[in-house]
Design a protein around this motif. Structure first.
Motif, short mmCIF file in Angstrom:
data_model
loop_
_atom_site.label_atom_id
_atom_site.label_comp_id
_atom_site.label_asym_id
_atom_site.label_seq_id
_atom_site.Cartn_x
_atom_site.Cartn_y
_atom_site.Cartn_z
N GLU A 117 13.37 48.63 -22.91
CA GLU A 117 14.53 47.86 -23.39
C GLU A 117 14.74 48.00 -24.90
O GLU A 117 15.82 47.70 -25.40
CB GLU A 117 14.38 46.38 -23.03
N SER A 147 20.84 50.49 -24.22
CA SER A 147 21.44 50.67 -22.90
C SER A 147 22.08 52.05 -22.80
O SER A 147 22.65 52.55 -23.78
CB SER A 147 22.51 49.58 -22.72
N SER A 192 9.23 51.37 -18.10
CA SER A 192 10.41 50.87 -17.40
C SER A 192 10.04 49.63 -16.58
O SER A 192 8.91 49.16 -16.64
CB SER A 192 10.97 51.97 -16.51
N ASN A 193 10.98 49.12 -15.77
CA ASN A 193 10.76 47.89 -14.99
C ASN A 193 9.61 48.05 -13.99
O ASN A 193 9.61 48.98 -13.19
CB ASN A 193 12.02 47.54 -14.17
N ARG A 242 18.28 49.81 -13.10
CA ARG A 242 16.94 49.72 -13.68
C ARG A 242 16.10 50.83 -13.07
O ARG A 242 16.36 51.29 -11.97
CB ARG A 242 16.31 48.34 -13.41
N TRP A 260 12.55 51.71 -11.71
CA TRP A 260 11.44 50.89 -11.21
C TRP A 260 10.14 51.67 -11.07
O TRP A 260 10.13 52.81 -10.57
CB TRP A 260 11.82 50.26 -9.86
N GLU A 306 15.63 55.40 -10.57
CA GLU A 306 16.74 54.55 -10.97
C GLU A 306 17.46 53.99 -9.75
O GLU A 306 17.81 54.75 -8.84
CB GLU A 306 17.76 55.37 -11.77
N ASN A 365 21.06 47.36 -9.00
CA ASN A 365 20.48 46.08 -8.56
C ASN A 365 20.85 45.74 -7.12
O ASN A 365 20.01 45.26 -6.35
CB ASN A 365 20.93 44.95 -9.49
N ARG A 385 22.34 50.34 -18.11
CA ARG A 385 21.43 51.24 -17.38
C ARG A 385 20.22 51.59 -18.24
O ARG A 385 20.37 51.84 -19.44
CB ARG A 385 22.16 52.55 -17.01
N TYR A 386 19.05 51.60 -17.61
CA TYR A 386 17.83 52.11 -18.26
C TYR A 386 17.34 53.31 -17.45
O TYR A 386 17.36 53.29 -16.23
CB TYR A 386 16.68 51.08 -18.25
#
Ligand code: NAD
Ligand code: DAU
Length: 359
Positions: A137, A141, A189-190, A225, A227, A257, A260, A302-303
């Motif tokens: 983060e 973005s 990342s997430n 995101r 993951w 990616e 959501n 977007r990440y």
């Protein structure tokens, strides 16, 4: 035997990291877990290992310099893995102050304590490492479409949370540049997996679906995101610590990616697949629970992490495909309903008091 200081080890990633390390190294390492036990710290995450002779828990706040000084007097740490942070973006939007205190000033306190303990007449004692656990983060973005975050991407944080993490990264960088302080920064990342607090998207959706509560999707649900299964992150941190080039930054991510809304639907599909028809928890789980709600303020679109450097220089690759990781995760929450109940009714707060006398 190496002695590790793990800060924030009672939280989601920290506790998974401690489990991973003790499984990997057994008695060959000694772990001191420093955590102030905010709402996000839960010692139940570590109950299987709490009696091990080479594991210790210390309730301490990284904002308290005197307490940190006495801890560094007592132990000769070889590795410092700094997870402790306020970690939730929505909370940072409502109450930024504690993010600045813990994530910025707490990190500075830890850097100072480590620098003092590790300084020698020739610079720093050999084979010492500090690892700053940072986040994608800090890069800001990306637009819909292609494009990735590289280690060289300029920092452009948007939320108070990401601004506080970027500030901490800059402090670590300044200690590297000024003192040659033996540190690395990782930007992941997430994460998803066991022990994640149900304020974050994946456990929140699992928990709400099981309670037949609505599933809040911010904005148009198309924010992306990237993951990563938490155990893969734990392994990456260990590899950077042992094999990474000192002073370098490493991105960690698995090219995974997802929008959501796709995540929410996958969780519902997985719940329906794993719960037998005879299981009462299955009734009422459907896409009808999905509710689009107002967007997060300043919501990053977007990440997407480019993990090329950690792959080519260190040989780390994620081992858990998303379809397996999300199944493992949903299965874990289904078989740990007590854990979820203790968190949601706040009885987990008592766990420390029962174990150690007071919280
Ligand atoms: P978490 O909120 O689950 O856990 C944070 C832990 O830090 C808690 O146990 C809490 O009690 C402790 N803590 C908070 N303030 C403290 C203080 N002042 N002193 C001592 N302990 C304190 O967070 P997480 O999701 O496990 O994230 C861990 C780290 O990884 C954070 O630094 C976060 O920025 C970073 N990170 C998280 C993700 C993710 O997807 N969750 C991704 C990349 C990086
Ligand atoms: O990218 C790494 C970061 O991932 C970490 O640095 C943070 O500590 C961690 O909390 C996480 O931040 P996110 O904001 O991406 O995670 P969160 O689970 O809060 O939200 C994921 C996405 O889902 C985000 O686009 C917002 C959206 N969302 C979230 C919640 C809680 C919803 O649509 N509904 C929700 O109820």
């Amino acid at each position: 035997m190496k002695t590790y200081l793990v800060t924030g080890g009672a939280g989601f990633i920290g506790s998974n990291y401690i489990h991973y390390m003790l499984e990997k190294y057994g008695q060959a390492i000694h772990i001191v877990n420093l955590d102030s036990l905010t709402y996000a710290g839960n010692l139940e995450n570590l109950k299987e290992i709490q009696e091990l002779p080479n594991y210790e828990f210390v309730k301490m706040d990284i904002c308290n310099k005197e307490d940190l000084a006495s801890l560094f007097q007592k132990y000769n740490f070889d590795r410092i893995i700094h997870f402790a942070a306020e970690s939730h973006v929505d909370r940072s939007i409502k109450n930024p102050d504690v993010f600045a205190a813990t994530n910025i000033m707490g990190t500075l306190n830890l850097l100072n304590a480590a620098k003092k303990a590790w300084e020698s007449k020739d610079g720093f004692l050999p084979d010492k490492r500090y690892l700053q656990v940072s986040t994608d983060e800090v890069y800001g973005s990306l637009d819909d479409g292609d494009g990735y975050f590289y280690e060289t991407t300029p920092l452009d944080p948007h939320s108070p949370y990401s601004a506080s993490k970027a500030s901490a990264d800059m402090l670590v960088k300044s200690y590297i540049d000024t003192y040659r302080f033996p540190a690395n920064i990782t930007r992941c990342s997430n994460n998803y997996g066991p022990y994640q607090f149900p304020e974050k998207l994946i456990p929140l959706i699992i928990n709400n679906a099981l309670q037949k509560k609505s599933l809040p999707v911010y904005g148009d649900g198309k924010n992306v995101r990237d993951w990563l299964y938490v155990r893969d992150h734990a392994k990456a941190i260990d590899m950077v610590c042992e094999m990474g080039e000192l002073f370098h930054i490493y991105n960690i991510g698995g090219h995974n990616e997802k929008q959501n809304i796709e995540i929410v639907k996958t969780i519902l599909d997985t719940l329906l697949e794993l719960l037998p028809e005879s299981d009462a928890r299955r009734a009422g789980i459907s896409y009808d629970l999905i509710q689009y709600v107002g967007d997060r303020k300043g919501h990053d679109r977007r990440y997407a992490i480019a993990p090329d450097k950690i792959r080519s220089e260190i040989g780390w690759e994620p081992e858990t495909m998303f379809r397996d990781g999300i199944r493992l995760t949903v299965q874990w929450y289904l078989s740990h309903e007590d854990w979820m109940k203790n968190v949601t009714d706040q009885s987990y707060m008592k766990y420390y008091a029962d174990m150690y006398g007071k919280r």
